[in-house]
Design an enzyme around this catalytic site. Structure first.
Site, PDB file in Angstrom:
ATOM      1  N   LYS A  54     -22.079  34.783 -36.081  1.00 55.02           N
ATOM      2  CA  LYS A  54     -21.198  35.172 -37.180  1.00 55.02           C
ATOM      3  C   LYS A  54     -21.979  35.757 -38.361  1.00 55.02           C
ATOM      4  O   LYS A  54     -21.460  36.597 -39.098  1.00 55.02           O
ATOM      5  CB  LYS A  54     -20.396  33.953 -37.651  1.00 55.02           C
ATOM      6  N   ASP A 130     -11.110  36.630 -34.207  1.00 52.65           N
ATOM      7  CA  ASP A 130     -10.922  35.253 -34.663  1.00 52.65           C
ATOM      8  C   ASP A 130     -11.253  35.119 -36.142  1.00 52.65           C
ATOM      9  O   ASP A 130     -12.025  35.893 -36.701  1.00 52.65           O
ATOM     10  CB  ASP A 130     -11.798  34.297 -33.840  1.00 52.65           C
ATOM     11  N   ASP A 131     -10.661  34.098 -36.766  1.00 54.59           N
ATOM     12  CA  ASP A 131     -10.960  33.722 -38.151  1.00 54.59           C
ATOM     13  C   ASP A 131     -10.790  34.882 -39.126  1.00 54.59           C
ATOM     14  O   ASP A 131     -11.677  35.178 -39.939  1.00 54.59           O
ATOM     15  CB  ASP A 131     -12.381  33.150 -38.253  1.00 54.59           C
ATOM     16  N   TYR A 175      -6.261  31.636 -31.124  1.00 51.96           N
ATOM     17  CA  TYR A 175      -7.112  31.372 -29.965  1.00 51.96           C
ATOM     18  C   TYR A 175      -7.057  29.928 -29.482  1.00 51.96           C
ATOM     19  O   TYR A 175      -7.856  29.518 -28.656  1.00 51.96           O
ATOM     20  CB  TYR A 175      -8.561  31.772 -30.260  1.00 51.96           C
TER      21      TYR A 175
END
Length: 692
Positions: A54, A130-131, A175
């Protein structure tokens, strides 16, 4: 395993994806560490590495930027090393923070970036969403009917641009099951992804939660049906990037091997620290090999009571046995070398100086004892898994709790005094074992592993030391510890910093502490209601009605509109009924009527048109007292309200007896339910409503 559909004549049998995703927040692993990972994966039979750190700027935040010549050289070497060890290198990119899906220039930038990585020798790719925020910008709202349509459109385009690679993974924004609205089977987002994403693209899924305690066969069958393909599990069971005070050294567990033929693959996203991931990756490899036909298993793993093909305890012992050898092997980070027995003259800095020998009465030279397998088993127990302590840790917590609650027996001469002293001595022995483990670990030759673990083992040693001193104080063996009792302690005498200060001020602080409630290791299953559940719902209804009625006989209790729902006289509206289960069985329910009129007629109670205009729907929820955690009930009501809203209702109401303080407190703390005025309510009955 068979997969639905194939692209470009792709063979129907594809190898099971198994390996590691570097997908955590924090400092990425080094190139040397990743190369070492590839060697381990090859040795243990794993086949995949997903590159998705990330905090690699060009993976996520600055995804449009191409790699520099120096960065390209590193990635080329890394991709080559993966191939050398028969590990599939999957390059992932996360453009979701700020991409404008409808802008052709954005799509071109994404394709250009992946084309560059393709030139490095990479043949497998992944798009991660995601996120990220789910609100689309105005331009995307005009171009796409939903967020899912936008993601699918660009993913399909990139997949085709790259020539439909053999391996191409997509991570949805929703997810895991807990993110799906209202449920997995009813999620518009997931249905759109499943129906419109090209069949050659595989989909990542973390299970019931972001960090899933257990992943059941039934849950995977449900999501596979919606996605039109088996998922690849992105498993966060060993991830620790969300809590800097925890590390997880327990085995891969609570995923039955029956899952293997129902999945496309499993990738573990483990601890941020590289070297302590030995157990996580080793036990995953053992799990993956457990059902392979003709494959070589490490040992016979069968545990008939749990899983005929895999035992977490045996897998852990196997991993720790191998890990011990790494601890005992010197590395390049300053380990004390063994004496060379060759004939060469060793280099000396102090010529002629003989080795120091302590004299009579002096302290002997320090000699470090070698680390043992029992030490590593204790280490694993102390840093086990997110939802579970190891056996020794649980024993120490329970013993400390007992000694604290029975401390009067230590001072009084009673029959319990001898037991207290005996158990205090046993607890002290367990604390001493932790100290000795720390000492031996601190002197292990492999310093790289030690440095990754050091903060954690220092912290647990200190915490155990405080508990040990406290028990000795209770037993009168020593004066109160200054660390425990001093008004002005040293900073190492307390834990948590500013984060701890904030948590202690919140009402929820400590709701998972052993001394306030039992260990919260329960896993709850939320599923749609079926007619077969009627008897269990009636049973819970009668039990909770008795408990909520106080001293008044049941037949004297005023009827509630929702009683006809709970008693089974009226069936709930479609998609508006949920059942809660734990390991014992059904433990709660949430039922609703989108139109409350039938319940009013059944109870022969007139409900004003004004109330029904604002709150046309009726809801009821009950959970048994053994469900201590309020979270499952809150999730049930949230999903139920979402389903009611989807039916077109503008509001819901419930009726409660004033004597039922438990449910009154529950609805009040939800925040969305407020008291409403309803004419004709029986005495001791209150009504609460929520606008949708």
């Amino acid at each position: 395993m068979s997969t639905p559909g194939s692209a470009k004549g792709r063979p129907q049998t594809r190898r099971f994806i198994s390996g590691v995703v570097e997908g955590f927040y924090g400092r990425p692993w080094t190139m040397d560490q990743r190369t070492e990972l590839f060697k381990r994966e090859q040795k243990w039979g794993l086949n995949t590495y997903l590159y998705a750190p990330k905090d690699d700027y060009k993976h996520r935040m600055y995804w449009r930027d191409l790699y520099s010549a120096e960065e390209a050289e590193q990635l080329i070497a890394l991709i080559s090393a993966a191939k050398q060890h028969d590990v599939e290198f999957i390059y992932a990119i996360s453009p979701g923070l700020d991409i404008t899906f409808s802008n052709p220039k954005e799509a071109a930038a994404l394709k250009r970036k992946l084309d560059q990585v393709k030139e490095f020798g990479c043949r497998s790719f992944s798009l991660l969403f995601d996120d990220i925020e789910t609100e689309m910008c105005p331009a995307d709202k005009q171009a796409f009917t939903s967020f899912a349509h936008a993601q699918v459109a660009i993913t399909n385009a990139v997949y085709q641009h790259l020539g439909e690679p053999e391996t191409f993974l997509f991570c949805p924004t929703d997810y895991c099951a807990v993110m799906c609205t209202p449920t997995v089977s009813q999620s518009y987002y997931l249905h759109t992804v499943g129906e419109q994403l090209l069949p050659g693209i595989d989909i990542l899924w973390t299970g019931p939660k972001v960090v899933s305690n257990k992943i059941s066969v039934e849950s995977i069958e449900e999501v596979s049906s919606v996605l039109k393909r088996p998922p690849v599990i992105w498993d966060n069971i060993h991830a620790n990037d969300y809590d800097p005070q925890r590390i997880f050294l327990g085995p891969y567990k609570d995923r039955p091997t029956e899952l293997i033929p129902k999945l496309r693959g499993v990738l573990t996203n483990p601890n941020c620290e590289f070297y302590p991931n030995f157990v996580a990756i080793h036990t995953l490899a053992t799990w993956c090999k457990s059902t392979s036909d003709g494959g070589q298993r490490d040992v016979e793993m069968g545990d008939e009571k749990q899983d005929p093909w895999y035992s977490p305890e045996k897998a852990l012992t196997l991993a720790l046995t191998d890990w011990l050898q790494e601890f005992l092997s010197a590395d390049q980070n300053g380990a004390r070398p063994k004496k060379d027995s060759s004939d060469e003259e060793p280099m000396q800095t102090d010529i002629g100086e003989s080795p120091y020998v302590p004299g009579p009465g002096e302290n002997p030279l320090y000699t470090a004892e070698p680390l043992t397998l029992d030490d590593l088993k204790l280490l694993s127990d102390l840093f086990y898994l997110p939802y579970e302590h190891g056996q020794m840790a649980k024993t120490m917590l329970r013993e400390l709790d007992w000694l604290k609650n029975h401390s009067r027996a230590a001072a009084a001469e009673t029959d319990e005094t001898a037991e207290w002293c005996s158990r205090a001595q046993q607890f002290d022995g367990m604390c001493e074992a932790v100290v000795q483990m720390f000492n031996r670990l601190s002197n292990a030759p492999n310093r790289s592993i030690l440095y990754d673990l050091y903060n954690y083992i220092c912290d647990i040693k200190s915490g155990v030391g405080l508990a040990r001193a406290y028990v000795k104080t209770l037993g009168g063996q020593c004066p109160p510890s200054a660390q425990l009792m001093n008004d002005d302690p040293e900073p190492w005498g307390f834990r948590g910093g500013l984060s701890g200060e904030f948590q202690r001020m919140l009402p929820c602080h400590g709701n998972r502490d052993l001394f306030r409630h039992p260990l919260m290791t329960e896993v709850y299953c939320m599923r749609p209601y079926s007619p077969e559940d009627k008897v269990q719902v009636q049973k819970i209804f009668m039990e909770m009605k008795s408990a909520g009625g106080g001293k008044m006989p049941l037949m004297m209790l005023p009827p509630l509109l929702c009683d006809s729902l709970s008693s089974g006289e009226l069936a709930p509206s479609p998609q508006c009924a949920l059942i809660l289960e734990d390991e014992i069985g059904v433990c709660g329910y949430a039922l609703a009527l989108t139109d409350a009129q039938p319940a009013a007629a059944k109870t022969q109670r007139a409900v004003s048109a004004e109330v029904l205009k604002d709150f046309p729907s009726l809801v009821t929820i009950q959970v048994l007292p053994r469900v201590i955690d309020s979270t499952p009930a809150k999730r049930m009501i949230v999903r139920l309200l979402s389903s009611i809203k989807n039916s077109g209702s503008r509001g819901v109401f419930c009726e409660l007896r004033q004597s039922d303080r438990r449910m009154l407190d529950f609805y009040t703390k939800l925040g969305c339910f407020k008291p409403i005025t309803m004419a004709g309510l029986p005495e001791d009955v209150v009504a609460m409503g929520a606008s949708l």
